[in-house]
Scaffold this active site. Sequence first.
Site, PDB file in Angstrom:
ATOM      1  N   LYS A   1     -91.361 -31.947  43.709  1.00  0.00           N
ATOM      2  CA  LYS A   1     -91.866 -33.114  42.998  1.00  0.00           C
ATOM      3  C   LYS A   1     -92.873 -32.728  41.907  1.00  0.00           C
ATOM      4  CE  LYS A   1     -89.585 -36.414  44.988  1.00  0.00           C
ATOM      5  NZ  LYS A   1     -88.489 -37.056  44.200  1.00  0.00           N
TER       6      LYS A   1
ATOM      7  N   SER B   1     -92.151 -27.914  50.625  1.00  0.00           N
ATOM      8  CA  SER B   1     -91.008 -27.792  49.724  1.00  0.00           C
ATOM      9  C   SER B   1     -90.797 -29.065  48.914  1.00  0.00           C
ATOM     10  CB  SER B   1     -89.736 -27.444  50.505  1.00  0.00           C
ATOM     11  OG  SER B   1     -89.432 -28.439  51.459  1.00  0.00           O
ATOM     12  N   TYR B   2     -90.983 -30.211  49.562  1.00  0.00           N
ATOM     13  CA  TYR B   2     -90.857 -31.507  48.890  1.00  0.00           C
ATOM     14  C   TYR B   2     -91.900 -31.638  47.779  1.00  0.00           C
ATOM     15  CZ  TYR B   2     -90.653 -36.655  48.513  1.00  0.00           C
ATOM     16  OH  TYR B   2     -90.541 -37.947  48.065  1.00  0.00           O
ATOM     17  N   ALA B   3     -93.141 -31.275  48.100  1.00  0.00           N
ATOM     18  CA  ALA B   3     -94.223 -31.351  47.115  1.00  0.00           C
ATOM     19  C   ALA B   3     -93.971 -30.405  45.954  1.00  0.00           C
ATOM     20  CB  ALA B   3     -95.564 -31.039  47.780  1.00  0.00           C
TER      21      ALA B   3
END
Length: 253
Positions: free
Chosen positions: A160, A155-157
């Site tokens: 970003k 989810s972070y990737a």
Amino acid sequence: MTDDMKGKVTIVTGGGKGIGFGIATAFAKAKSNIVITGRTESTLISAKEKLEKYGVEVLPITADGGYEEQVKEAVDKIIEKFGRIDVLINNAQASKSGLQLVEHTQEDFDLAIKSGIYAVFNFMKFTYPYLKETKGSVINFASGAGLFGRDGQSSYAAAKEGIRGLSRVAATEWGKDGININVVCPLVMTKQLEQWKAEYPELFEKTIQGIPLQRFGDAEKDIGGTCLFLASDAASYISGETITLQGGSGLRP
């Protein structure tokens, strides 16, 4: 280069602690007035007191970038106090890092997207008229998690990489207005990393060996210093780029 910042106004989202505070410190030392945003008022007030020691004005604003109305109100407060915006640094981000993709709930995924790409979108949208007036700069934060597909960072990737795509489109659309937009992917020593180093010194040393410069970055000197350059007149012809500040470990073609 730092003389460019005197009298200017720089927004740092998530500027009350960690990487954001390091960046805010670099800009305060360069004599830029500072706006720091975040969700915890006490953290922002503490940061304000520290930053004011450099002889600049500091405006702390409690706001969650994922909510359009809160960002609009924040920008209105900035203009009411300073009358201008020169630099926008979108640093803030929350996520459920460490969870495997299949372990994520939709709520977990929403957390990263809302605090990441929606926050960047909202701050860019509402600061645009003022950045156009000053021919300002936008610096958005992405991550090696997205560039290199790191385990436990889905989810972070995703958030970003979405920020990187948004930034490139904005660089194309806003170039005619004299606004340059770039992306930074940092590798930084944080309090969490310091704790990890103390608990797992052998693993930390192994990690360091994978970084050609043999260290993690410093939030103020390495990350803040690069942001200062990207916001300066010296970098006004650099736009739409992704810069990996990872000590040589973020090599890309």
